[in-house]
Design a protein around this motif. Sequence first.
Motif, PDB file in Angstrom:
ATOM      1  N   ILE A   1       0.902  -1.299  -0.042  1.00  0.00           N
ATOM      2  CA  ILE A   1       0.089  -0.124   0.040  1.00  0.00           C
ATOM      3  C   ILE A   1       0.833   1.259  -0.031  1.00  0.00           C
ATOM      4  O   ILE A   1       0.742   2.143  -0.742  1.00  0.00           O
ATOM      5  CB  ILE A   1      -0.939   0.077   1.118  1.00  0.00           C
ATOM      6  CG1 ILE A   1      -1.795  -1.264   1.040  1.00  0.00           C
ATOM      7  CG2 ILE A   1      -1.697   1.323   1.391  1.00  0.00           C
ATOM      8  CD1 ILE A   1      -2.661  -1.203   2.531  1.00  0.00           C
ATOM      9  N   GLY A   2       1.991   1.392   0.847  1.00  0.00           N
ATOM     10  CA  GLY A   2       2.628   2.504   0.900  1.00  0.00           C
ATOM     11  C   GLY A   2       3.531   2.668  -0.334  1.00  0.00           C
ATOM     12  O   GLY A   2       3.621   3.846  -0.796  1.00  0.00           O
ATOM     13  N   ALA A   3       3.856   1.556  -0.918  1.00  0.00           N
ATOM     14  CA  ALA A   3       4.730   1.595  -2.009  1.00  0.00           C
ATOM     15  C   ALA A   3       3.843   2.161  -3.396  1.00  0.00           C
ATOM     16  O   ALA A   3       4.349   2.807  -3.837  1.00  0.00           O
ATOM     17  CB  ALA A   3       5.278   0.237  -2.494  1.00  0.00           C
ATOM     18  N   ALA A   4       2.563   1.578  -3.344  1.00  0.00           N
ATOM     19  CA  ALA A   4       1.598   2.446  -4.696  1.00  0.00           C
ATOM     20  C   ALA A   4       1.614   3.808  -4.462  1.00  0.00           C
ATOM     21  O   ALA A   4       1.213   4.334  -5.445  1.00  0.00           O
ATOM     22  CB  ALA A   4       0.447   1.399  -4.489  1.00  0.00           C
ATOM     23  N   TYR A   5       1.230   4.179  -2.951  1.00  0.00           N
ATOM     24  CA  TYR A   5       0.904   5.610  -2.662  1.00  0.00           C
ATOM     25  C   TYR A   5       2.082   6.094  -3.153  1.00  0.00           C
ATOM     26  O   TYR A   5       2.001   7.491  -4.009  1.00  0.00           O
ATOM     27  CB  TYR A   5       0.590   5.852  -1.396  1.00  0.00           C
ATOM     28  CG  TYR A   5       0.115   7.108  -1.129  1.00  0.00           C
ATOM     29  CD1 TYR A   5      -0.882   7.726  -1.527  1.00  0.00           C
ATOM     30  CD2 TYR A   5       1.231   7.888  -0.403  1.00  0.00           C
ATOM     31  CE1 TYR A   5      -1.048   9.053  -1.075  1.00  0.00           C
ATOM     32  CE2 TYR A   5       0.958   9.180  -0.198  1.00  0.00           C
ATOM     33  CZ  TYR A   5      -0.419   9.790  -0.408  1.00  0.00           C
ATOM     34  OH  TYR A   5      -0.430  11.003  -0.332  1.00  0.00           O
TER      35      TYR A   5
ATOM     36  N   PHE B   1       5.028   5.519  -4.859  1.00  0.00           N
ATOM     37  CA  PHE B   1       5.735   5.512  -6.166  1.00  0.00           C
ATOM     38  C   PHE B   1       4.614   6.204  -7.121  1.00  0.00           C
ATOM     39  O   PHE B   1       5.181   7.112  -7.910  1.00  0.00           O
ATOM     40  CB  PHE B   1       5.782   4.149  -6.534  1.00  0.00           C
ATOM     41  CG  PHE B   1       5.967   3.926  -8.025  1.00  0.00           C
ATOM     42  CD1 PHE B   1       7.292   4.109  -8.297  1.00  0.00           C
ATOM     43  CD2 PHE B   1       5.229   3.477  -8.750  1.00  0.00           C
ATOM     44  CE1 PHE B   1       7.702   3.899  -9.633  1.00  0.00           C
ATOM     45  CE2 PHE B   1       5.580   3.329 -10.154  1.00  0.00           C
ATOM     46  CZ  PHE B   1       6.813   3.483 -10.678  1.00  0.00           C
ATOM     47  N   LEU B   2       3.313   6.094  -6.999  1.00  0.00           N
ATOM     48  CA  LEU B   2       2.463   6.637  -8.239  1.00  0.00           C
ATOM     49  C   LEU B   2       2.732   8.210  -8.022  1.00  0.00           C
ATOM     50  O   LEU B   2       2.706   8.843  -9.067  1.00  0.00           O
ATOM     51  CB  LEU B   2       1.277   6.114  -8.163  1.00  0.00           C
ATOM     52  CG  LEU B   2       1.089   4.565  -8.417  1.00  0.00           C
ATOM     53  CD1 LEU B   2      -0.513   4.115  -8.294  1.00  0.00           C
ATOM     54  CD2 LEU B   2       1.297   4.405 -10.092  1.00  0.00           C
ATOM     55  N   ASN B   3       2.479   8.676  -6.802  1.00  0.00           N
ATOM     56  CA  ASN B   3       2.498  10.049  -6.603  1.00  0.00           C
ATOM     57  C   ASN B   3       3.703  10.668  -7.069  1.00  0.00           C
ATOM     58  O   ASN B   3       4.015  11.627  -7.865  1.00  0.00           O
ATOM     59  CB  ASN B   3       2.413  10.301  -5.181  1.00  0.00           C
ATOM     60  CG  ASN B   3       0.855  10.435  -4.547  1.00  0.00           C
ATOM     61  OD1 ASN B   3       0.364  11.619  -5.360  1.00  0.00           O
ATOM     62  ND2 ASN B   3       0.361   9.842  -3.859  1.00  0.00           N
ATOM     63  N   ALA B   4       4.942   9.986  -6.919  1.00  0.00           N
ATOM     64  CA  ALA B   4       6.313  10.497  -7.624  1.00  0.00           C
ATOM     65  C   ALA B   4       6.112  10.442  -9.045  1.00  0.00           C
ATOM     66  O   ALA B   4       6.739  11.249  -9.728  1.00  0.00           O
ATOM     67  CB  ALA B   4       7.255   9.605  -6.785  1.00  0.00           C
ATOM     68  N   LEU B   5       5.607   9.105  -9.557  1.00  0.00           N
ATOM     69  CA  LEU B   5       5.495   8.908 -10.901  1.00  0.00           C
ATOM     70  C   LEU B   5       4.752  10.124 -11.740  1.00  0.00           C
ATOM     71  O   LEU B   5       5.078  10.547 -12.705  1.00  0.00           O
ATOM     72  CB  LEU B   5       4.796   7.673 -11.223  1.00  0.00           C
ATOM     73  CG  LEU B   5       4.638   7.226 -12.827  1.00  0.00           C
ATOM     74  CD1 LEU B   5       5.971   7.039 -13.421  1.00  0.00           C
ATOM     75  CD2 LEU B   5       3.946   6.006 -12.858  1.00  0.00           C
TER      76      LEU B   5
ATOM     77  N   SER C   1      10.377  13.925  -4.853  1.00  0.00           N
ATOM     78  CA  SER C   1      11.567  13.204  -4.666  1.00  0.00           C
ATOM     79  C   SER C   1      11.515  12.443  -3.314  1.00  0.00           C
ATOM     80  O   SER C   1      12.223  11.163  -3.463  1.00  0.00           O
ATOM     81  CB  SER C   1      12.689  14.068  -4.824  1.00  0.00           C
ATOM     82  OG  SER C   1      12.692  15.141  -5.951  1.00  0.00           O
ATOM     83  N   VAL C   2      11.248  12.784  -2.230  1.00  0.00           N
ATOM     84  CA  VAL C   2      10.963  12.173  -1.044  1.00  0.00           C
ATOM     85  C   VAL C   2      10.120  11.024  -1.179  1.00  0.00           C
ATOM     86  O   VAL C   2      10.471   9.548  -0.901  1.00  0.00           O
ATOM     87  CB  VAL C   2      10.689  12.780  -0.064  1.00  0.00           C
ATOM     88  CG1 VAL C   2      10.497  12.096   1.475  1.00  0.00           C
ATOM     89  CG2 VAL C   2      11.727  14.196   0.387  1.00  0.00           C
ATOM     90  N   TYR C   3       9.047  11.088  -2.057  1.00  0.00           N
ATOM     91  CA  TYR C   3       8.142   9.991  -2.076  1.00  0.00           C
ATOM     92  C   TYR C   3       8.803   8.830  -3.087  1.00  0.00           C
ATOM     93  O   TYR C   3       8.476   7.747  -2.644  1.00  0.00           O
ATOM     94  CB  TYR C   3       7.082  10.548  -3.061  1.00  0.00           C
ATOM     95  CG  TYR C   3       5.863  11.201  -2.125  1.00  0.00           C
ATOM     96  CD1 TYR C   3       6.091  11.585  -0.902  1.00  0.00           C
ATOM     97  CD2 TYR C   3       4.480  11.530  -2.760  1.00  0.00           C
ATOM     98  CE1 TYR C   3       5.102  12.161   0.032  1.00  0.00           C
ATOM     99  CE2 TYR C   3       3.419  12.179  -2.042  1.00  0.00           C
ATOM    100  CZ  TYR C   3       3.864  12.562  -0.628  1.00  0.00           C
ATOM    101  OH  TYR C   3       2.954  12.944   0.284  1.00  0.00           O
ATOM    102  N   ALA C   4       9.730   9.127  -3.990  1.00  0.00           N
ATOM    103  CA  ALA C   4      10.185   8.108  -4.765  1.00  0.00           C
ATOM    104  C   ALA C   4      11.143   7.397  -3.833  1.00  0.00           C
ATOM    105  O   ALA C   4      11.238   6.064  -3.910  1.00  0.00           O
ATOM    106  CB  ALA C   4      11.131   8.854  -6.015  1.00  0.00           C
ATOM    107  N   LEU C   5      12.064   7.933  -2.830  1.00  0.00           N
ATOM    108  CA  LEU C   5      12.900   7.235  -1.848  1.00  0.00           C
ATOM    109  C   LEU C   5      11.916   6.358  -0.829  1.00  0.00           C
ATOM    110  O   LEU C   5      12.263   5.417  -0.680  1.00  0.00           O
ATOM    111  CB  LEU C   5      13.594   8.480  -1.184  1.00  0.00           C
ATOM    112  CG  LEU C   5      14.537   9.033  -2.029  1.00  0.00           C
ATOM    113  CD1 LEU C   5      15.260  10.272  -1.247  1.00  0.00           C
ATOM    114  CD2 LEU C   5      15.850   8.189  -2.463  1.00  0.00           C
ATOM    115  N   LEU C   6      10.936   6.796  -0.551  1.00  0.00           N
ATOM    116  CA  LEU C   6      10.032   6.331   0.255  1.00  0.00           C
ATOM    117  C   LEU C   6       9.513   5.068  -0.120  1.00  0.00           C
ATOM    118  O   LEU C   6       9.267   4.041   0.321  1.00  0.00           O
ATOM    119  CB  LEU C   6       8.971   7.218   0.919  1.00  0.00           C
ATOM    120  CG  LEU C   6       9.168   8.311   1.992  1.00  0.00           C
ATOM    121  CD1 LEU C   6       8.089   9.154   2.429  1.00  0.00           C
ATOM    122  CD2 LEU C   6       9.827   7.603   3.290  1.00  0.00           C
TER     123      LEU C   6
END
Length: 298
Positions: free
Chosen positions: A81-85, A87-91, A152-157
Amino acid sequence: MVMTDNLRGALLMTGSMTAFTVNDAFMKLLSEDLPFFQLLFVRSVAVAVLIGVMAWRANAFARRLSPQDKKLVAIRSLAEIGAAYFFLNALFNLPIANVTAILQALPLTVALGAALVLREHVGWRRFLAIGIGFGGVLLIVRPTGDGFTLYSVYALLSVVCVTVRDLAARKLSRDVPSLLVALAAVLGVLAFSVVGAAFVEWQPMDGRDSVLMVFAVLAIIGGYLFSVMAMRVGEIGAVAPFRYTSLLAALVIGLLVFSEWPDMLTQIGALIVVATGLFTLWRERNTARKAPPGLRVR
């Protein structure tokens, strides 16, 4: 040319990574018209139905999980769930090649997590490669530069979340069906998207949006299937390095579809991350081969 199992596995892994990146591109295009949670909900429903049917046909629901496996599946699903949230926001807000390049650090973060959390042995060479690889990640995100944003922080998270997901998967019993684990993660993301979608204003999907969504779902299902087939056909050590073809696909798609091309520092950082990741995979394969029978050494 003789089609060996490893060559077939490499081609399937390349197809899997390309399919996942194509899905990312379709989702990024859809984000121009539709809100995040609406996109996540529609895609999750379609993927959950398809994976559910595959799990049912494979008789995956007949397997009873131990309490420990249930706990690990729950942790893995929360991480998904965290990865989807993240990653997609970063993407949706960063160039596709930049986000994909950051994700290439996964072999490094998983190796580090295995050493720190699972107490698996990691030698000094891989620790050095991990440190150099993280330096490459810093070149990509540049925390002191003008291009550094919340996304950028979202991509790292997202990398952190996927690392937790993969570490949880490592601890699962070997006889736990992969499709059952994947379905649990998809249902977790679906439940999360239901909550979020209830608080956003839905937008009508026109013909273009519907076609893009269909292709996005087909692409992600193809990615899952090709990935499973690849790991079952060839040796893991020979097939796993072809995960990095996703970066090549992202570069091509970014240029042709979004007119994006990473700057020189990002390219250098991506090369460092890929090179250290390949070295980490190579060292892991070598140490596994040299280990005595029955001993798992990393």
